[in-house]
Design a protein around this motif. Structure first.
Motif, PDB file in Angstrom:
ATOM      1  N   ALA A  31       9.590 -11.731   1.455  1.00  9.65           N
ATOM      2  CA  ALA A  31       8.614 -10.971   0.666  1.00  9.65           C
ATOM      3  C   ALA A  31       7.468 -10.491   1.546  1.00  9.65           C
ATOM      4  CB  ALA A  31       8.084 -11.854  -0.467  1.00  9.65           C
ATOM      5  N   ASP A  32       7.022 -11.338   2.453  1.00 12.81           N
ATOM      6  CA  ASP A  32       5.943 -10.945   3.368  1.00 12.81           C
ATOM      7  C   ASP A  32       6.388  -9.793   4.258  1.00 12.81           C
ATOM      8  OD1 ASP A  32       4.300 -12.858   2.349  1.00 12.81           O
ATOM      9  OD2 ASP A  32       4.551 -14.285   4.000  1.00 12.81           O
ATOM     10  N   ALA A  33       7.608  -9.887   4.749  1.00 14.10           N
ATOM     11  CA  ALA A  33       8.124  -8.833   5.632  1.00 14.10           C
ATOM     12  C   ALA A  33       8.176  -7.506   4.880  1.00 14.10           C
ATOM     13  CB  ALA A  33       9.506  -9.216   6.147  1.00 14.10           C
ATOM     14  N   SER A  34       8.575  -7.541   3.600  1.00 12.94           N
ATOM     15  CA  SER A  34       8.636  -6.309   2.809  1.00 12.94           C
ATOM     16  C   SER A  34       7.255  -5.709   2.632  1.00 12.94           C
ATOM     17  CB  SER A  34       9.248  -6.600   1.431  1.00 12.94           C
ATOM     18  OG  SER A  34      10.556  -7.096   1.595  1.00 12.94           O
ATOM     19  N   LEU A  35       6.275  -6.594   2.385  1.00  7.76           N
ATOM     20  CA  LEU A  35       4.904  -6.109   2.207  1.00  7.76           C
ATOM     21  C   LEU A  35       4.380  -5.453   3.488  1.00  7.76           C
ATOM     22  CD1 LEU A  35       2.701  -8.641   0.177  1.00  7.76           C
ATOM     23  CD2 LEU A  35       3.381  -6.305  -0.410  1.00  7.76           C
ATOM     24  N   VAL A  36       4.619  -6.110   4.595  1.00  5.51           N
ATOM     25  CA  VAL A  36       4.143  -5.568   5.876  1.00  5.51           C
ATOM     26  C   VAL A  36       4.831  -4.228   6.170  1.00  5.51           C
ATOM     27  CG1 VAL A  36       4.070  -5.940   8.380  1.00  5.51           C
ATOM     28  CG2 VAL A  36       3.524  -7.819   6.828  1.00  5.51           C
ATOM     29  N   ALA A  37       6.113  -4.132   5.801  1.00  7.08           N
ATOM     30  CA  ALA A  37       6.840  -2.868   6.016  1.00  7.08           C
ATOM     31  C   ALA A  37       6.216  -1.758   5.170  1.00  7.08           C
ATOM     32  CB  ALA A  37       8.309  -3.052   5.672  1.00  7.08           C
ATOM     33  N   ALA A  38       5.842  -2.082   3.929  1.00  8.74           N
ATOM     34  CA  ALA A  38       5.223  -1.082   3.059  1.00  8.74           C
ATOM     35  C   ALA A  38       3.855  -0.678   3.598  1.00  8.74           C
ATOM     36  CB  ALA A  38       5.102  -1.646   1.643  1.00  8.74           C
ATOM     37  N   ILE A  39       3.119  -1.654   4.105  1.00 10.10           N
ATOM     38  CA  ILE A  39       1.801  -1.356   4.683  1.00 10.10           C
ATOM     39  C   ILE A  39       1.948  -0.455   5.905  1.00 10.10           C
ATOM     40  CG2 ILE A  39      -0.155  -2.407   5.915  1.00 10.10           C
ATOM     41  CD1 ILE A  39       0.273  -4.857   3.992  1.00 10.10           C
ATOM     42  N   ARG A  40       3.007  -0.691   6.639  1.00 13.33           N
ATOM     43  CA  ARG A  40       3.261   0.140   7.826  1.00 13.33           C
ATOM     44  C   ARG A  40       3.417   1.611   7.416  1.00 13.33           C
ATOM     45  NH1 ARG A  40       7.651  -2.386   9.536  1.00 13.33           N
ATOM     46  NH2 ARG A  40       6.480  -3.999  10.629  1.00 13.33           N
ATOM     47  N   ASN A  41       3.918   1.823   6.193  1.00 16.71           N
ATOM     48  CA  ASN A  41       4.093   3.194   5.703  1.00 16.71           C
ATOM     49  C   ASN A  41       2.865   3.707   4.964  1.00 16.71           C
ATOM     50  OD1 ASN A  41       6.733   3.496   6.687  1.00 16.71           O
ATOM     51  ND2 ASN A  41       7.560   2.369   4.941  1.00 16.71           N
ATOM     52  N   GLY A  42       1.759   2.962   5.050  1.00 20.12           N
ATOM     53  CA  GLY A  42       0.500   3.410   4.453  1.00 20.12           C
ATOM     54  C   GLY A  42       0.386   3.122   2.968  1.00 20.12           C
TER      55      GLY A  42
ATOM     56  N   GLU B 245      -1.105   1.576   0.037  1.00 21.85           N
ATOM     57  CA  GLU B 245      -2.352   0.859  -0.267  1.00 21.85           C
ATOM     58  C   GLU B 245      -2.123  -0.236  -1.310  1.00 21.85           C
ATOM     59  OE1 GLU B 245      -5.501   3.622  -1.164  1.00 21.85           O
ATOM     60  OE2 GLU B 245      -4.901   4.948   0.479  1.00 21.85           O
ATOM     61  N   ALA B 246      -1.181   0.002  -2.221  1.00 22.85           N
ATOM     62  CA  ALA B 246      -0.894  -1.007  -3.250  1.00 22.85           C
ATOM     63  C   ALA B 246      -0.332  -2.280  -2.594  1.00 22.85           C
ATOM     64  CB  ALA B 246       0.092  -0.450  -4.274  1.00 22.85           C
ATOM     65  N   ALA B 247       0.488  -2.096  -1.571  1.00 21.76           N
ATOM     66  CA  ALA B 247       1.040  -3.252  -0.844  1.00 21.76           C
ATOM     67  C   ALA B 247      -0.079  -4.021  -0.163  1.00 21.76           C
ATOM     68  CB  ALA B 247       2.070  -2.782   0.188  1.00 21.76           C
ATOM     69  N   MET B 248      -1.054  -3.268   0.319  1.00 19.74           N
ATOM     70  CA  MET B 248      -2.197  -3.916   0.962  1.00 19.74           C
ATOM     71  C   MET B 248      -2.962  -4.762  -0.059  1.00 19.74           C
ATOM     72  SD  MET B 248      -3.410  -4.023   4.002  1.00 19.74           S
ATOM     73  CE  MET B 248      -4.748  -5.069   4.520  1.00 19.74           C
ATOM     74  N   ALA B 249      -3.100  -4.254  -1.266  1.00 17.18           N
ATOM     75  CA  ALA B 249      -3.796  -5.003  -2.320  1.00 17.18           C
ATOM     76  C   ALA B 249      -3.019  -6.273  -2.659  1.00 17.18           C
ATOM     77  CB  ALA B 249      -3.942  -4.119  -3.560  1.00 17.18           C
ATOM     78  N   GLN B 250      -1.691  -6.156  -2.695  1.00 19.45           N
ATOM     79  CA  GLN B 250      -0.865  -7.347  -2.969  1.00 19.45           C
ATOM     80  C   GLN B 250      -1.030  -8.396  -1.877  1.00 19.45           C
ATOM     81  OE1 GLN B 250       3.313  -7.100  -4.210  1.00 19.45           O
ATOM     82  NE2 GLN B 250       2.974  -4.925  -4.655  1.00 19.45           N
ATOM     83  N   LEU B 251      -1.053  -7.923  -0.658  1.00 16.74           N
ATOM     84  CA  LEU B 251      -1.199  -8.860   0.469  1.00 16.74           C
ATOM     85  C   LEU B 251      -2.547  -9.573   0.384  1.00 16.74           C
ATOM     86  CD1 LEU B 251       0.411  -9.525   3.211  1.00 16.74           C
ATOM     87  CD2 LEU B 251      -1.391  -8.211   4.299  1.00 16.74           C
TER      88      LEU B 251
END
Lengths: 182, 255
Positions: free
Chosen positions: A11-22, A24-30
């Motif tokens: 799950a963390d890896a998926s979040l970081v991958a989404a953040i890599r694509n910019g 912002e919602a993934a950043m809020a989740q993290l």
């Protein structure tokens, strides 16, 4: 704080991958997932809520700007954030420039320890292990980690031999490991 | 005490940033060459993270979340920042490798130019050698051709006499022998040419059967550097002999 997840690392890896694509919602989740870890460590080191908030902001902004700093395949995001937050807080406390490139820091923590359902038990185990330590050992460990003192500074402060301080710090870390990975 | 045990305490201090000076440098040197200790360092940092987790409890104020989300909204990332996952030291290696490759490319181009020049020289030399070889082949073919007509020039009206001419280069061991007007051989016999050195036994220099009294022998190589006192011809069995078995029918000294 740490949500229940069947595979925290994935799950963390998926979040970081989404953040890599910019994303912002993934950043809020993290942030929702790990801001407590970062903030509580910074607050313990700095003893000031405003300063701890600054560290919190700094650490998460660094992830936003350079998500590849963390390599999900090589370590635990929760552990990495905790260590990075502590290091940044120590740098701030000692008013010095950041010493190490945080991309060099790989932190190995058993994923099960930070799963939502296990998190409370993990904290209990850690605090239990700390409570079981002899005061000089716990003191040496906490002075080095939360105050950023070198072993020489601790030896000077406590009047203990350098070798004794070294041994206590290592033994303290291994006791925490043993408590969580019996 | 193993080398890992020697660094065990220092590795723990290093993991939490409590090691300074020469001890820190020594650990970093050891870590560069010890995968086992690098792995242990990751675990020790994990142990330190557990210590950090012990502080768990306090929650940041909600304004911190708003502050962060506002900041990232002001800082959209249109292009993901790409960094090597191996960190800056690896990036340095990548640049060093690129620079080294550039140097190698230049060296190879330079060497390529030199080789092309060398190939041009060799091709020119090869053409010249081919011409010389062709001339030598023509000369040999002329000397050894079965239908080669040989003319012996003698003074006056004397009838042609048996005659042999040996041209010998001792330093290279090469010999050209031409014979003419030789008498017919008995059945199962052949002529054998001998190099008679200034010292030592006669050396076989070729077995031949003349055609219409004439023959030519091209004999490289004979033993190098043998000084010839004379050349002689004997009649021997067809297969030749390792040493003369009859009296010479012709003998010639250096002219």
């Amino acid at each position: 704080m740490l949500r229940a997840a069947s595979d925290v690392a994935s799950a963390d890896a998926s979040l970081v991958a989404a953040i890599r694509n910019g994303d912002e919602a993934a950043m809020a989740q993290l942030y929702d997932r790990y801001s407590g870890v970062v903030y509580s460590v910074a607050l313990r080191v700095l003893g000031d809520t405003g300063a701890a908030e600054d560290i919190l902001q700094e650490v998460f902004m660094q992830i936003w700007r350079s998500p590849d700093m963390f390599d999900a395949s090589r370590g635990s995001l929760a552990g990495w954030l905790a260590v990075i937050a502590r290091n940044r807080a120590i740098d701030s406390l000692r008013k010095r420039r950041p010493e190490a490139e945080i991309t060099e820091v790989i932190v190995s923590v058993e994923p099960d320890l930070v799963r939502g359902v296990e998190w409370s038990r993990t904290i209990e185990k850690i605090r239990g292990a700390l409570g079981s330590m002899l005061p000089p050992q716990r003191s040496a460990l906490e002075m080095s980690f939360f105050e950023g003192l070198t072993h020489s500074e601790i030896a000077a402060k406590t009047g203990e031999p350098l070798g004794t301080i070294k041994t206590r710090i290592r033994a303290g870390l291994l006791a925490l490991r043993k408590a969580c990975n019996p | 005490m193993s080398v890992h045990e020697q660094f065990a305490d220092d590795l723990a201090l290093y993991a939490i940033g409590a090691l300074q000076g020469s001890e820190r440098a020594a650990v970093e040197t050891h870590l560069r060459e010890c995968a086992q200790c690098r792995s242990e360092l990751e675990r020790l940092r994990g142990d330190a993270a557990l210590l950090a987790f012990s502080t768990s409890g306090p929650r940041p104020p909600s304004r911190s979340r708003e502050r962060l989300l506002s900041a990232i909204a002001r800082e959209p990332r249109s292009v993901p920042v790409s960094r090597s996952k191996w960190g800056p030291w690896w990036s340095t290696l990548e640049w060093a490798a690129a620079a080294a490759l550039l140097v190698v490319v230049f060296l190879l181009l330079h060497q390529n130019r030199l080789l092309r020049t060398r190939i041009g020289d060799l091709e020119a030399g090869s053409t010249e050698q081919q011409q010389q070889l062709q001339q030598a082949k023509q000369l040999l073919a002329t000397l050894t051709a079965p239908d080669a007509a040989r003319y012996v020039l003698v003074a006056g009206n004397r009838p042609p006499q048996p005659q042999g001419k040996a041209i010998y280069v001792a330093s290279s061991g090469t010999l050209v022998f031409l014979a003419s007007n030789l008498p017919d051989l008995p059945p199962q016999k052949a002529y054998e040419l001998w190099l008679i050195p200034t010292t030592g036994s006669p050396i076989p220099a070729g077995v031949f059967k003349p055609r219409q009294g004439s023959a030519a022998i091209i004999k490289p190589p004979l033993p190098l550097g043998v000084e010839a006192k004379t050349f002689a011809i004997t009649v021997e069995p067809e297969a030749g002999s390792p040493a003369p078995t009859s009296q010479p029918i012709m003998v010639g000294t250096r002219g």
